[in-house]
Write a protein that holds these residues in place. Structure first.
Motif, PDB file in Angstrom:
ATOM      1  N   GLN A 186      -6.893  -1.529  10.449  1.00 40.68           N
ATOM      2  CA  GLN A 186      -7.989  -2.430  10.083  1.00 40.68           C
ATOM      3  C   GLN A 186      -8.127  -2.514   8.562  1.00 40.68           C
ATOM      4  OE1 GLN A 186     -11.809  -1.043  11.393  1.00 40.68           O
ATOM      5  NE2 GLN A 186     -12.879  -2.902  10.838  1.00 40.68           N
ATOM      6  N   LEU A 187      -8.025  -1.379   7.914  1.00 40.49           N
ATOM      7  CA  LEU A 187      -8.126  -1.309   6.454  1.00 40.49           C
ATOM      8  C   LEU A 187      -7.018  -2.130   5.792  1.00 40.49           C
ATOM      9  CD1 LEU A 187      -9.696   0.289   4.175  1.00 40.49           C
ATOM     10  CD2 LEU A 187      -7.812   1.933   4.306  1.00 40.49           C
ATOM     11  N   LEU A 188      -5.800  -1.972   6.292  1.00 39.13           N
ATOM     12  CA  LEU A 188      -4.666  -2.699   5.721  1.00 39.13           C
ATOM     13  C   LEU A 188      -4.813  -4.195   5.940  1.00 39.13           C
ATOM     14  CD1 LEU A 188      -1.798  -0.308   6.877  1.00 39.13           C
ATOM     15  CD2 LEU A 188      -2.841  -0.443   4.610  1.00 39.13           C
ATOM     16  N   THR A 189      -5.294  -4.568   7.106  1.00 37.30           N
ATOM     17  CA  THR A 189      -5.507  -5.988   7.411  1.00 37.30           C
ATOM     18  C   THR A 189      -6.544  -6.588   6.468  1.00 37.30           C
ATOM     19  OG1 THR A 189      -4.961  -5.639   9.737  1.00 37.30           O
ATOM     20  CG2 THR A 189      -6.192  -7.627   9.201  1.00 37.30           C
ATOM     21  N   GLN A 190      -7.612  -5.848   6.214  1.00 36.74           N
ATOM     22  CA  GLN A 190      -8.669  -6.327   5.313  1.00 36.74           C
ATOM     23  C   GLN A 190      -8.135  -6.562   3.901  1.00 36.74           C
ATOM     24  OE1 GLN A 190     -11.557  -3.197   5.749  1.00 36.74           O
ATOM     25  NE2 GLN A 190     -12.555  -4.139   7.521  1.00 36.74           N
ATOM     26  N   HIS A 191      -7.152  -5.779   3.514  1.00 41.44           N
ATOM     27  CA  HIS A 191      -6.585  -5.892   2.164  1.00 41.44           C
ATOM     28  C   HIS A 191      -5.359  -6.804   2.116  1.00 41.44           C
ATOM     29  CE1 HIS A 191      -9.151  -2.361   1.349  1.00 41.44           C
ATOM     30  NE2 HIS A 191      -9.036  -2.693   0.083  1.00 41.44           N
ATOM     31  N   GLY A 192      -4.990  -7.388   3.244  1.00 46.78           N
ATOM     32  CA  GLY A 192      -3.841  -8.294   3.259  1.00 46.78           C
ATOM     33  C   GLY A 192      -2.512  -7.601   3.015  1.00 46.78           C
ATOM     34  N   ILE A 193      -2.410  -6.339   3.418  1.00 50.81           N
ATOM     35  CA  ILE A 193      -1.208  -5.545   3.158  1.00 50.81           C
ATOM     36  C   ILE A 193      -0.078  -5.936   4.113  1.00 50.81           C
ATOM     37  CG2 ILE A 193      -0.238  -3.212   3.109  1.00 50.81           C
ATOM     38  CD1 ILE A 193      -2.251  -3.795   0.845  1.00 50.81           C
ATOM     39  N   ARG A 194       1.110  -6.098   3.559  1.00 51.65           N
ATOM     40  CA  ARG A 194       2.289  -6.406   4.363  1.00 51.65           C
ATOM     41  C   ARG A 194       3.373  -5.331   4.263  1.00 51.65           C
ATOM     42  NH1 ARG A 194       3.180 -12.833   2.882  1.00 51.65           N
ATOM     43  NH2 ARG A 194       1.132 -13.587   3.600  1.00 51.65           N
ATOM     44  N   GLU A 195       3.357  -4.587   3.167  1.00 54.85           N
ATOM     45  CA  GLU A 195       4.391  -3.560   2.939  1.00 54.85           C
ATOM     46  C   GLU A 195       3.735  -2.202   2.750  1.00 54.85           C
ATOM     47  OE1 GLU A 195       8.185  -3.528   0.100  1.00 54.85           O
ATOM     48  OE2 GLU A 195       6.371  -2.998  -1.017  1.00 54.85           O
ATOM     49  N   LEU A 196       4.294  -1.184   3.425  1.00 54.75           N
ATOM     50  CA  LEU A 196       3.809   0.186   3.286  1.00 54.75           C
ATOM     51  C   LEU A 196       4.876   1.056   2.655  1.00 54.75           C
ATOM     52  CD1 LEU A 196       2.005   0.893   6.687  1.00 54.75           C
ATOM     53  CD2 LEU A 196       1.126  -0.226   4.636  1.00 54.75           C
ATOM     54  N   VAL A 197       4.472   1.872   1.709  1.00 55.21           N
ATOM     55  CA  VAL A 197       5.346   2.863   1.085  1.00 55.21           C
ATOM     56  C   VAL A 197       4.891   4.225   1.598  1.00 55.21           C
ATOM     57  CG1 VAL A 197       6.158   3.861  -1.081  1.00 55.21           C
ATOM     58  CG2 VAL A 197       5.637   1.399  -0.945  1.00 55.21           C
ATOM     59  N   ALA A 217       0.845  -1.198   0.000  1.00 55.39           N
ATOM     60  CA  ALA A 217       0.000   0.000   0.000  1.00 55.39           C
ATOM     61  C   ALA A 217       0.876   1.242   0.000  1.00 55.39           C
ATOM     62  CB  ALA A 217      -0.921   0.019   1.217  1.00 55.39           C
ATOM     63  N   LEU A 218       0.531   2.194  -0.840  1.00 52.81           N
ATOM     64  CA  LEU A 218       1.155   3.513  -0.825  1.00 52.81           C
ATOM     65  C   LEU A 218       0.334   4.398   0.097  1.00 52.81           C
ATOM     66  CD1 LEU A 218       3.034   5.784  -1.893  1.00 52.81           C
ATOM     67  CD2 LEU A 218       1.396   6.099  -3.767  1.00 52.81           C
ATOM     68  N   ILE A 219       0.980   4.961   1.113  1.00 53.08           N
ATOM     69  CA  ILE A 219       0.306   5.853   2.049  1.00 53.08           C
ATOM     70  C   ILE A 219       0.726   7.291   1.731  1.00 53.08           C
ATOM     71  CG2 ILE A 219      -0.227   6.307   4.467  1.00 53.08           C
ATOM     72  CD1 ILE A 219      -0.812   3.423   3.622  1.00 53.08           C
ATOM     73  N   VAL A 220      -0.231   8.110   1.346  1.00 52.26           N
ATOM     74  CA  VAL A 220       0.030   9.519   1.020  1.00 52.26           C
ATOM     75  C   VAL A 220      -0.442  10.351   2.211  1.00 52.26           C
ATOM     76  CG1 VAL A 220      -0.404  11.414  -0.573  1.00 52.26           C
ATOM     77  CG2 VAL A 220      -0.298   9.052  -1.429  1.00 52.26           C
ATOM     78  N   ILE A 221       0.501  10.951   2.919  1.00 41.82           N
ATOM     79  CA  ILE A 221       0.217  11.600   4.193  1.00 41.82           C
ATOM     80  C   ILE A 221       0.211  13.129   4.078  1.00 41.82           C
ATOM     81  CG2 ILE A 221       1.005  11.866   6.588  1.00 41.82           C
ATOM     82  CD1 ILE A 221       2.366   9.098   6.271  1.00 41.82           C
ATOM     83  N   ASP A 222      -0.936  13.726   4.324  1.00 41.61           N
ATOM     84  CA  ASP A 222      -1.046  15.181   4.544  1.00 41.61           C
ATOM     85  C   ASP A 222      -0.538  16.046   3.387  1.00 41.61           C
ATOM     86  OD1 ASP A 222      -1.810  14.154   6.972  1.00 41.61           O
ATOM     87  OD2 ASP A 222      -0.147  14.996   8.120  1.00 41.61           O
ATOM     88  N   VAL A 223      -0.671  15.574   2.153  1.00 38.17           N
ATOM     89  CA  VAL A 223      -0.271  16.427   1.017  1.00 38.17           C
ATOM     90  C   VAL A 223      -1.466  17.338   0.726  1.00 38.17           C
ATOM     91  CG1 VAL A 223       0.682  16.505  -1.313  1.00 38.17           C
ATOM     92  CG2 VAL A 223       1.206  14.578   0.187  1.00 38.17           C
ATOM     93  N   GLN A 224      -1.606  18.343   1.581  1.00 35.76           N
ATOM     94  CA  GLN A 224      -2.829  19.148   1.610  1.00 35.76           C
ATOM     95  C   GLN A 224      -2.532  20.639   1.579  1.00 35.76           C
ATOM     96  OE1 GLN A 224      -3.573  17.119   5.446  1.00 35.76           O
ATOM     97  NE2 GLN A 224      -4.326  19.105   6.198  1.00 35.76           N
ATOM     98  N   GLU A 225      -3.559  21.383   1.193  1.00 35.61           N
ATOM     99  CA  GLU A 225      -3.406  22.829   1.017  1.00 35.61           C
ATOM    100  C   GLU A 225      -3.070  23.550   2.326  1.00 35.61           C
ATOM    101  OE1 GLU A 225      -3.216  24.524  -1.644  1.00 35.61           O
ATOM    102  OE2 GLU A 225      -3.949  23.143  -3.172  1.00 35.61           O
ATOM    103  N   SER A 226      -3.339  22.917   3.457  1.00 30.30           N
ATOM    104  CA  SER A 226      -3.034  23.536   4.752  1.00 30.30           C
ATOM    105  C   SER A 226      -1.595  24.040   4.806  1.00 30.30           C
ATOM    106  CB  SER A 226      -3.252  22.518   5.875  1.00 30.30           C
ATOM    107  OG  SER A 226      -4.536  21.932   5.799  1.00 30.30           O
ATOM    108  N   PHE A 227      -0.669  23.241   4.296  1.00 30.99           N
ATOM    109  CA  PHE A 227       0.744  23.619   4.368  1.00 30.99           C
ATOM    110  C   PHE A 227       1.059  24.787   3.436  1.00 30.99           C
ATOM    111  CE2 PHE A 227       0.893  19.273   6.022  1.00 30.99           C
ATOM    112  CZ  PHE A 227       1.656  19.467   7.159  1.00 30.99           C
ATOM    113  N   ARG A 228       0.396  24.816   2.285  1.00 33.81           N
ATOM    114  CA  ARG A 228       0.662  25.901   1.344  1.00 33.81           C
ATOM    115  C   ARG A 228       0.096  27.223   1.847  1.00 33.81           C
ATOM    116  NH1 ARG A 228       0.471  24.385  -4.925  1.00 33.81           N
ATOM    117  NH2 ARG A 228      -1.801  24.507  -4.690  1.00 33.81           N
TER     118      ARG A 228
END
Length: 202
Positions: free
Chosen positions: A98-109, A5-16
């Motif tokens: 819980q979401l990752l477990t449901q999808h059988g995810i083992r590796e996070l990017v 799973a690719l986790i995209v964290i907080d790439v939001q307008e708040s910082f800009r």
């Protein structure tokens, strides 16, 4: 079934919306993350979007002010989860595990904003939860880190003038030193985006 799973964290307008965005190391963070997203989708990996919120604070992370949205150019595809968090990491105040477990995810990017804060904290917790963690530093962004004794309302000019301030390159280097070989594998943007689809063992 994909195991990454690719986790995209907080790439939001708040910082800009913050003055210190003028000194961010990767103003093109949306393009960098977008490249990872396209590669992940091509491989059939899960893409999870995370937004940081601070309801009732009146600041740039208060959803009422309209900045808690992805930076222009980024758009979740149909079915891609969008989670909102109120903690520094992407796990504690969400159903991410819980979401990752449901999808059988083992590796996070891990990608997103800020390198040493929400991204690094998420990587550390993910490792402790048993995930293999890949940290794509080039697809994270951060700003100059002021000394902790500097007033919280110090201007960007004051932060940059203080010789104790850690510039983004130093912050990034320290994060990589702390994570590599302990909590995560460090990969470049080219390395991660260029990975071919791997067959999953049955």
């Amino acid at each position: 079934m994909t195991q990454t799973a690719l986790i995209v964290i907080d790439v939001q307008e708040s910082f800009r919306a913050r003055p210190n965005w003028q000194a961010v190391n990767h103003p093109d963070i949306a393009d960098r993350v977008g490249r990872l997203v396209r590669a992940a989708r091509d491989r059939g990996d899960l893409v999870v979007w995370v937004l940081h919120t601070e309801p009732g604070t009146g600041g740039v992370f208060d959803p009422a002010n309209g900045h808690v949205r992805l930076i222009e150019g980024l758009q979740p595809a149909e079915g891609e989860p969008v989670l909102t968090k109120t903690a520094h990491n992407a796990f504690t105040t969400t159903n991410l595990q819980q979401l990752l477990t449901q999808h059988g995810i083992r590796e996070l990017v891990i990608s997103g904003i800020r390198t040493e804060q929400c991204c690094e904290t998420t990587a550390r917790i993910a490792f402790d939860l048993g995930y293999d963690v890949v940290f794509v530093t080039e697809a994270t962004a951060t700003t100059p880190l002021p000394h902790w004794t500097l007033p919280a309302d110090a201007s960007l000019e004051e932060v940059l003038a203080d010789p104790r301030t850690l510039m983004p390159a130093t912050v990034v280097e320290r994060t990589e030193y702390a994570l590599a070989g302990r909590f995560a594998t460090i990969r470049t943007l080219d390395e991660q985006a260029g990975l071919s689809r791997m067959p999953v063992a049955s």
